[in-house]
Design an enzyme around this catalytic site. Structure first.
Site, PDB file in Angstrom:
ATOM      1  N   ARG A   1     -42.254  14.444  -6.224  1.00 38.58           N
ATOM      2  CA  ARG A   1     -43.242  15.254  -6.973  1.00 38.58           C
ATOM      3  C   ARG A   1     -43.016  15.148  -8.485  1.00 38.58           C
ATOM      4  NH1 ARG A   1     -44.767  15.314  -2.463  1.00 38.58           N
ATOM      5  NH2 ARG A   1     -45.778  16.998  -1.303  1.00 38.58           N
TER       6      ARG A   1
ATOM      7  N   SER B   1     -49.032  23.428  -2.138  1.00 33.74           N
ATOM      8  CA  SER B   1     -47.698  24.011  -2.356  1.00 33.74           C
ATOM      9  C   SER B   1     -47.579  24.468  -3.812  1.00 33.74           C
ATOM     10  CB  SER B   1     -46.607  22.975  -2.104  1.00 33.74           C
ATOM     11  OG  SER B   1     -46.686  22.462  -0.798  1.00 33.74           O
TER      12      SER B   1
ATOM     13  N   GLU C   1     -44.591  23.432  -8.673  1.00 32.52           N
ATOM     14  CA  GLU C   1     -45.193  22.097  -8.586  1.00 32.52           C
ATOM     15  C   GLU C   1     -46.496  22.071  -9.390  1.00 32.52           C
ATOM     16  OE1 GLU C   1     -45.901  20.171  -4.592  1.00 32.52           O
ATOM     17  OE2 GLU C   1     -47.952  19.975  -5.356  1.00 32.52           O
TER      18      GLU C   1
END
Ligand code: FAD
Ligand code: EPU
Length: 338
Positions: free
Chosen positions: A164, A238, A334
């Site tokens: 990520r 997320s 994130e």
């Protein structure tokens, strides 16, 4: 065309009622080159926006210029050994592009089916799902340097992809507007079915000999069963990353929390399930005003309607604080904050 005081409500997947002082569609390179020479460019703060599915606007007004990337085009060039190089405009819709490739028998992206957003954002956080990351098929990209106005070729190595993450989120933050991305796909792909849920879903579907289209369908089914559809319930997938800790830290946690969920990662580290930590800290399916944690996935924060970016952010920080108190683990967001 340049818009003023433009509503971004349908341009962010949290569905926040926010607006920007200036908004422009980037349909081709000449739009960018013209803008680059303008007074507006020199004067205004700039925000690059794709599908807005990983962006949280903290304020209800963005003072500046939103560059909405919307260029289109997919071109295939035959390369050797069953591999095909595909060059895709940044403004193409990611799930639509993946489906097109599957329909043409080109594999490599099937596990990344149904991830919302645009192609141009895919390298930003090196999108990933079900055991595959964009870096696995990435070949390079073209980008517009927002500082110099020059177009540059950027290689996989330069992108510095991680879980990520990429250089676009760190040293190059807000520096490059990605124009197109190249992928290397295969006419004879190796299926990646290691994620248990994929095999189970294929079994449920009655598929004995899956190909890339069946895998894509299985992944889509799993995703639909777990994740909220942003058109029904605002969210950005997320909210936090899964934290990666040293094996010794994991061992200690495991002594106290015997059912903690973690998977071995590189160099004696373990990737913990942030969803498990959040659920265990008591947040799953909990709501406060307009904001809450999704009932089927504790890592997804949702807008039940009319939430503000500050409310969502505040709620996320409460979760972060409580997980830190309980496990000593700092969750890293994130989602990109604007
Ligand atoms: P945006 O939100 O528009 O932008 C994200 C960031 O990229 C911003 O910082 C923006 O400035 C920058 N950016 C966008 N386009 C460009 C460009 N052309 N050039 C330079 N910078 C750019 N992500 C995963 O990795 N895996 C998942 O499984 C996953 N599941 C999701 C499920 C749901 C329901 C939702 C809502 C989100 C999910 N996400 C997932 C997150 C999201 O889909 C990805 O991060 C996606 O790549 C975001 O694309 P976007 O175009 O909407 O990006
Ligand atoms: N779990 C819980 N509670 C929950 C949900 C999950 O305890 O509410 C535990 C379960 O043990 C489950 C495990 O967490 O087996 C993993 O859950 P899941 O398969 O849903 O994956 P995740 O780790 O929560 C990650 C990505 C997703 C990606 C899926 C599938 C991150 C931050 N998230 O979620 O990506 O789709 O794996 O590969 O890495 C995103 O980035 O926005 C995103 C949705």
């Amino acid at each position: 065309m340049l818009h003023r005081n433009f509503s971004l409500r349908s341009y962010n997947s949290f569905g926040l009622d926010v607006a920007a002082s200036y908004f422009v569609q980037i349909n081709d390179l000449s739009d960018l080159e013209d803008l680059y020479k303008s007074e507006l460019w020199k004067r205004e703060r700039k925000l690059i926006l794709g599908g807005g599915s990983n962006t949280l606007f903290l304020d209800d007004y963005f003072e500046g210029l939103v560059l909405w990337v919307n260029n289109k085009g997919i071109s295939l060039s035959e390369t050797k050994n069953d591999m095909v190089r595909v060059s895709v405009a940044a403004g193409e819709d990611w799930p639509g592009f993946v489906q097109q490739m599957l329909n043409q028998g080109l594999g490599g992206l099937e596990n990344l089916s149904l991830i919302p957003g645009k192609v141009g954002a895919s390298p930003i956080q090196n999108i990933g799902a079900y055991g595959v990351e964009v870096k696995d098929v990435f070949q390079g990209l073209l980008a517009f340097d927002m500082e110099t106005g020059v177009i540059v070729d950027i290689s996989a190595k330069e992108c510095d992809f991680g879980y990520r993450s990429s250089a676009f989120k760190t040293v190059w933050k807000n520096r490059f507007l990605i124009i197109s991305v190249d992928f290397l796909l295969s006419t004879k792909p190796q299926l990646k079915l290691d994620y248990g849920a994929i095999r189970a879903e294929l079994l449920r579907m009655g598929v004995r000999e899956p190909g890339i289209r069946e895998v894509g369908l299985a992944v889509s089914n799993i995703r639909r069963s777990k994740l909220p559809d942003p058109s029904q319930l605002g969210n950005a997938g997320s909210f936090f990353k899964n934290p990666v800790v040293h094996q010794l830290v994991f061992n200690d946690l495991k002594q106290e929390f015997t059912d903690i969920v973690g998977h071995p990662d590189k160099n004696q580290t373990v990737k913990l399930s942030a969803a498990w930590l959040i659920e265990r800290a008591g947040w799953k399916n909990r709501r406060k005003g307009n904001v809450g944690v999704f009932q089927h996935q504790a890592l997804v924060i949702v807008n039940f309607g009319n939430a503000t970016g500050r409310e969502i952010f505040g709620y996320a920080m409460e979760i972060q604080h409580s997980v830190k108190e309980m496990f000593g683990i700092e969750l890293e967001p994130e989602v990109n904050f604007v």
